[in-house]
Design a protein around this motif. Sequence first.
Motif, mmCIF file in Angstrom:
data_model
loop_
_atom_site.group_PDB
_atom_site.id
_atom_site.type_symbol
_atom_site.label_atom_id
_atom_site.label_comp_id
_atom_site.label_asym_id
_atom_site.label_seq_id
_atom_site.Cartn_x
_atom_site.Cartn_y
_atom_site.Cartn_z
ATOM 1 N N LEU A 197 0.799 -1.225 0.000
ATOM 2 C CA LEU A 197 0.000 0.000 0.000
ATOM 3 C C LEU A 197 0.828 1.270 0.000
ATOM 4 C CD1 LEU A 197 -2.736 -1.102 2.556
ATOM 5 C CD2 LEU A 197 -3.096 -0.647 0.127
ATOM 6 N N ALA A 198 2.121 1.178 0.231
ATOM 7 C CA ALA A 198 2.960 2.372 0.360
ATOM 8 C C ALA A 198 2.822 3.288 -0.852
ATOM 9 C CB ALA A 198 4.426 1.967 0.552
ATOM 10 N N GLY A 199 2.374 4.502 -0.625
ATOM 11 C CA GLY A 199 2.229 5.481 -1.698
ATOM 12 C C GLY A 199 1.083 5.235 -2.645
ATOM 13 N N ALA A 200 0.164 4.335 -2.299
ATOM 14 C CA ALA A 200 -0.894 3.951 -3.243
ATOM 15 C C ALA A 200 -2.068 4.921 -3.268
ATOM 16 C CB ALA A 200 -1.400 2.550 -2.916
ATOM 17 N N LEU A 201 -2.296 5.637 -2.170
ATOM 18 C CA LEU A 201 -3.464 6.516 -2.098
ATOM 19 C C LEU A 201 -3.069 7.972 -2.288
ATOM 20 C CD1 LEU A 201 -5.428 4.942 0.909
ATOM 21 C CD2 LEU A 201 -5.594 4.414 -1.535
ATOM 22 N N GLU A 202 -4.007 8.750 -2.775
ATOM 23 C CA GLU A 202 -3.785 10.180 -2.970
ATOM 24 C C GLU A 202 -5.102 10.923 -2.827
ATOM 25 O OE1 GLU A 202 -2.178 10.361 -6.893
ATOM 26 O OE2 GLU A 202 -4.127 10.141 -7.888
ATOM 27 N N VAL A 203 -4.995 12.214 -2.565
ATOM 28 C CA VAL A 203 -6.168 13.076 -2.462
ATOM 29 C C VAL A 203 -6.496 13.627 -3.843
ATOM 30 C CG1 VAL A 203 -7.092 15.208 -1.457
ATOM 31 C CG2 VAL A 203 -5.680 13.677 -0.071
ATOM 32 N N VAL A 204 -7.758 13.629 -4.202
ATOM 33 C CA VAL A 204 -8.184 14.119 -5.507
ATOM 34 C C VAL A 204 -7.914 15.613 -5.615
ATOM 35 C CG1 VAL A 204 -9.973 12.334 -5.686
ATOM 36 C CG2 VAL A 204 -10.535 14.580 -4.723
ATOM 37 N N PRO A 205 -7.730 16.128 -6.830
ATOM 38 C CA PRO A 205 -7.523 17.577 -6.997
ATOM 39 C C PRO A 205 -8.670 18.362 -6.359
ATOM 40 C CG PRO A 205 -7.039 16.425 -9.042
ATOM 41 C CD PRO A 205 -7.625 15.404 -8.112
ATOM 42 N N GLY A 206 -8.320 19.387 -5.608
ATOM 43 C CA GLY A 206 -9.327 20.201 -4.924
ATOM 44 C C GLY A 206 -9.730 19.656 -3.568
ATOM 45 N N GLY A 207 -9.260 18.458 -3.237
ATOM 46 C CA GLY A 207 -9.662 17.852 -1.977
ATOM 47 C C GLY A 207 -9.136 18.573 -0.758
ATOM 48 N N ALA A 208 -7.934 19.148 -0.856
ATOM 49 C CA ALA A 208 -7.343 19.828 0.294
ATOM 50 C C ALA A 208 -8.231 20.970 0.773
ATOM 51 C CB ALA A 208 -5.953 20.342 -0.062
ATOM 52 N N ARG A 209 -8.812 21.712 -0.159
ATOM 53 C CA ARG A 209 -9.690 22.822 0.222
ATOM 54 C C ARG A 209 -10.927 22.312 0.953
ATOM 55 N NH1 ARG A 209 -14.058 24.460 -2.336
ATOM 56 N NH2 ARG A 209 -13.481 23.258 -4.186
ATOM 57 N N LEU A 210 -11.478 21.193 0.506
ATOM 58 C CA LEU A 210 -12.665 20.633 1.157
ATOM 59 C C LEU A 210 -12.346 20.131 2.564
ATOM 60 C CD1 LEU A 210 -14.114 18.598 -1.855
ATOM 61 C CD2 LEU A 210 -14.848 20.853 -1.048
ATOM 62 N N LEU A 211 -11.144 19.597 2.748
ATOM 63 C CA LEU A 211 -10.758 19.054 4.044
ATOM 64 C C LEU A 211 -10.606 20.131 5.107
ATOM 65 C CD1 LEU A 211 -8.126 16.471 2.773
ATOM 66 C CD2 LEU A 211 -10.297 15.916 3.892
ATOM 67 N N ALA A 212 -10.434 21.368 4.690
ATOM 68 C CA ALA A 212 -10.249 22.468 5.639
ATOM 69 C C ALA A 212 -11.553 22.944 6.259
ATOM 70 C CB ALA A 212 -9.551 23.634 4.938
ATOM 71 N N ALA A 213 -12.680 22.345 5.847
ATOM 72 C CA ALA A 213 -13.986 22.862 6.265
ATOM 73 C C ALA A 213 -14.477 22.306 7.590
ATOM 74 C CB ALA A 213 -15.024 22.563 5.172
ATOM 75 N N GLY A 214 -13.750 21.366 8.221
ATOM 76 C CA GLY A 214 -14.231 20.795 9.473
ATOM 77 C C GLY A 214 -13.240 19.822 10.077
ATOM 78 N N ARG A 215 -13.726 18.992 10.985
ATOM 79 C CA ARG A 215 -12.892 17.990 11.675
ATOM 80 C C ARG A 215 -12.896 16.703 10.866
ATOM 81 N NH1 ARG A 215 -11.436 16.360 17.021
ATOM 82 N NH2 ARG A 215 -9.771 14.845 16.684
ATOM 83 N N VAL A 216 -11.723 16.276 10.410
ATOM 84 C CA VAL A 216 -11.602 15.124 9.522
ATOM 85 C C VAL A 216 -11.498 13.843 10.343
ATOM 86 C CG1 VAL A 216 -10.164 14.007 7.781
ATOM 87 C CG2 VAL A 216 -10.554 16.485 7.688
ATOM 88 N N VAL A 217 -12.298 12.839 9.960
ATOM 89 C CA VAL A 217 -12.224 11.517 10.573
ATOM 90 C C VAL A 217 -12.148 10.484 9.448
ATOM 91 C CG1 VAL A 217 -13.295 9.861 12.144
ATOM 92 C CG2 VAL A 217 -13.674 12.313 12.479
ATOM 93 N N LEU A 218 -11.062 9.744 9.388
ATOM 94 C CA LEU A 218 -10.970 8.633 8.443
ATOM 95 C C LEU A 218 -11.917 7.531 8.889
ATOM 96 C CD1 LEU A 218 -7.128 8.348 7.834
ATOM 97 C CD2 LEU A 218 -8.858 8.498 6.031
ATOM 98 N N VAL A 219 -12.623 6.905 7.967
ATOM 99 C CA VAL A 219 -13.541 5.831 8.340
ATOM 100 C C VAL A 219 -13.358 4.621 7.425
ATOM 101 C CG1 VAL A 219 -15.287 7.359 9.345
ATOM 102 C CG2 VAL A 219 -15.424 6.787 6.923
ATOM 103 N N ASP A 220 -13.536 3.443 8.020
ATOM 104 C CA ASP A 220 -13.474 2.186 7.287
ATOM 105 C C ASP A 220 -14.366 1.201 8.022
ATOM 106 O OD1 ASP A 220 -12.783 0.391 5.333
ATOM 107 O OD2 ASP A 220 -10.639 0.378 5.771
ATOM 108 N N ASP A 221 -14.654 0.075 7.377
ATOM 109 C CA ASP A 221 -15.488 -0.912 8.056
ATOM 110 C C ASP A 221 -14.703 -1.748 9.046
ATOM 111 O OD1 ASP A 221 -14.047 -2.229 6.080
ATOM 112 O OD2 ASP A 221 -15.712 -3.519 5.445
ATOM 113 N N LEU A 222 -13.421 -1.991 8.749
ATOM 114 C CA LEU A 222 -12.648 -2.958 9.520
ATOM 115 C C LEU A 222 -11.179 -2.577 9.533
ATOM 116 C CD1 LEU A 222 -12.282 -5.869 10.781
ATOM 117 C CD2 LEU A 222 -12.102 -6.692 8.417
ATOM 118 N N MET A 223 -10.500 -2.820 10.656
ATOM 119 C CA MET A 223 -9.054 -2.693 10.696
ATOM 120 C C MET A 223 -8.446 -4.011 11.150
ATOM 121 S SD MET A 223 -6.483 -0.034 12.630
ATOM 122 C CE MET A 223 -6.723 -0.655 14.289
ATOM 123 N N THR A 224 -7.414 -4.466 10.435
ATOM 124 C CA THR A 224 -6.671 -5.649 10.862
ATOM 125 C C THR A 224 -5.235 -5.233 11.182
ATOM 126 O OG1 THR A 224 -6.318 -6.226 8.535
ATOM 127 C CG2 THR A 224 -8.121 -7.328 9.683
#
Length: 292
Positions: A197-224
Amino acid sequence: MRGWWQEIAGLVLPGVCEGCGAPGSGLCPGCGEVLAGGGAGEGEGPPGTSPGRVRPSPEPPGLPVVHAAVPYEGAVRALLIAHKERGALGLAGALGGALARAVEAAVGVPEEAAGAVGAFEGACGGRRPGPLLLVPVPSSRRSVRARGHDPTRRLALAAAGRLRRAGRPARVLPVLRQGRAVADQAGLGARGRRANLAGALEVVPGGARLLAAGRVVLVDDLMTTGATLAEAARALGAVHHPFIPRTPTGIGGDSAQHEFEQRVAAVIASSPASFEINRNSSETWIVAGGER
């Protein structure tokens, strides 16, 4: 499409609980209680389970502070698999409710403080304005096509709806995407998953501006192993540095300072081998197994 056909079939064919197989339709009261943390099935954790902080062992570098609602075993495991792999879309509401409970634990704001919607208190009187922003871990396009739906995004939407109905502004921001192909995680250990997974994910263009609008919480169904959430946190950190503006008592506005928020994540269930729920609790217990 497969999920919709299953929903239609459930209206005309005899159904069973996806958690325990008892006659019914999708989710029996007993399994619903286990998912809500109010009971325990055979071989599961103690009754009255509350969301708590969870850590894999070994803990991958960069893992955010993760809270889980329930352990990944028994009925919970069956329900998550049914929703994700068999398109049991009717479970999204109950699963989303469990995720909402984990989100509330992750942000650390007690329910009785919900009247202060839209703001979170920081140290020294700081305030973090805006809603909760639930950022789902992305599924690959191949997985979405094969399953006929995006399970994590669906659960995030259900959790955001549950939070809003409880008086807490929340919305889903699907700003993460896979920047490159990754191998199937099945059969990989903790080190293999981190490398995959190293380096596999990225934020879509314009996403940084949207992330500044509140408290960010990463969510997933499961963690191993935690590799996926650690990579997601890295991708967010490349463009988003959350902070709370604060002004120490007795100092003028020109001397305003900032303190950085700790990256947090919430999952419905946790399941690495030798995984501790509420590590600092006096009643620590172990969850083993897992597929993600």
